[in-house]
Design a protein around this motif. Sequence first.
Motif, PDB file in Angstrom:
ATOM      1  N   GLU A  22       0.822  -1.201   0.000  1.00 44.73           N
ATOM      2  CA  GLU A  22       0.000   0.000   0.000  1.00 44.73           C
ATOM      3  C   GLU A  22       0.860   1.255   0.000  1.00 44.73           C
ATOM      4  OE1 GLU A  22      -3.112   0.416   2.827  1.00 44.73           O
ATOM      5  OE2 GLU A  22      -3.926  -1.591   2.508  1.00 44.73           O
ATOM      6  N   THR A  23       0.642   2.103  -0.976  1.00 40.12           N
ATOM      7  CA  THR A  23       1.188   3.457  -0.948  1.00 40.12           C
ATOM      8  C   THR A  23       0.070   4.461  -0.713  1.00 40.12           C
ATOM      9  OG1 THR A  23       0.977   3.587  -3.358  1.00 40.12           O
ATOM     10  CG2 THR A  23       3.106   2.892  -2.483  1.00 40.12           C
ATOM     11  N   VAL A  24      -1.151   4.032  -1.013  1.00 38.72           N
ATOM     12  CA  VAL A  24      -2.355   4.807  -0.723  1.00 38.72           C
ATOM     13  C   VAL A  24      -3.165   4.026   0.300  1.00 38.72           C
ATOM     14  CG1 VAL A  24      -4.468   5.810  -1.658  1.00 38.72           C
ATOM     15  CG2 VAL A  24      -2.387   5.768  -3.052  1.00 38.72           C
ATOM     16  N   SER A  27      -5.787   1.118  -0.406  1.00 40.97           N
ATOM     17  CA  SER A  27      -5.759   0.779  -1.836  1.00 40.97           C
ATOM     18  C   SER A  27      -4.489  -0.005  -2.162  1.00 40.97           C
ATOM     19  CB  SER A  27      -5.822   2.055  -2.692  1.00 40.97           C
ATOM     20  OG  SER A  27      -7.014   2.761  -2.477  1.00 40.97           O
ATOM     21  N   TRP A  29      -1.951  -2.558  -4.104  1.00 39.89           N
ATOM     22  CA  TRP A  29      -1.810  -2.799  -5.547  1.00 39.89           C
ATOM     23  C   TRP A  29      -2.178  -4.239  -5.903  1.00 39.89           C
ATOM     24  CZ3 TRP A  29       1.586  -6.349  -7.676  1.00 39.89           C
ATOM     25  CH2 TRP A  29       2.650  -6.783  -6.885  1.00 39.89           C
ATOM     26  N   ASN A  54      -3.906  -3.358  -9.046  1.00 41.68           N
ATOM     27  CA  ASN A  54      -4.192  -1.938  -9.244  1.00 41.68           C
ATOM     28  C   ASN A  54      -2.880  -1.216  -9.522  1.00 41.68           C
ATOM     29  OD1 ASN A  54      -5.035   0.684  -9.226  1.00 41.68           O
ATOM     30  ND2 ASN A  54      -5.870   0.668  -7.144  1.00 41.68           N
ATOM     31  N   THR A  57      -1.711   2.271  -7.849  1.00 37.33           N
ATOM     32  CA  THR A  57      -1.162   2.413  -6.492  1.00 37.33           C
ATOM     33  C   THR A  57       0.103   1.584  -6.286  1.00 37.33           C
ATOM     34  OG1 THR A  57      -2.598   0.633  -5.658  1.00 37.33           O
ATOM     35  CG2 THR A  57      -3.439   2.890  -5.536  1.00 37.33           C
TER      36      THR A  57
END
Length: 205
Positions: A22-24, A27, A29, A54, A57
């Motif tokens: 997760e970088t967001v 959300s 990836w 995803n 992200t």
Amino acid sequence: FDVAAMFKNQYGSLGYILSCLETVPGSPWVKMLNTETTGEIAPSESLDVKFELNAATAPLEVGNKAVLVIKSNDPSVPVVNFPITLDRNRMPVITVPGEAIVVSEGTNPTVQVTVTEPEADDFTIVFTDNAGISSITSIDVDGEGSYEDLGEEGIKVKGANKATLNVTISPDYETAGNYSFTVFAADAFNQEASATVEYTVEHAN
């Protein structure tokens, strides 16, 4: 073997040993879509394991990695490690001459600049020389690619991994000095790159 367990047993907890999921917040990836992650499968039956990727992200442009670990009571294959990799759309790469460019007044030398699109997406090239001394005189594209000159909107390249720009520098007399031109490239997914090439015009008698 269980990759996560192996690292924990040998080195202790390392946090994210692969790409951060997760970088967001909220959300990841890569995300499991199965609502149930445990259960039973009868002999000769199967179960689809579904997950979602995803790219928006993913933390890395290239080489995002994760491992889906599936454990069971199957004595022959108790653990299956399923590697997951993801490469995001990469930006165009602009290659310019590595050596200094020095030209004389009244000459017309040509230098080459290449624009490479890793995924062969359509891309647009915009060339700018505020002094008006240099210009693109011809373009070569690889494979079955093609290009169209759209004037002020740039040059549209389709179906090619690489476009080679032949840039001619044509200084008049009494124009000695330092100048530059810029090449800007953007693919169909708004990945952008630019490069500025400096050149020197020397006085000629």
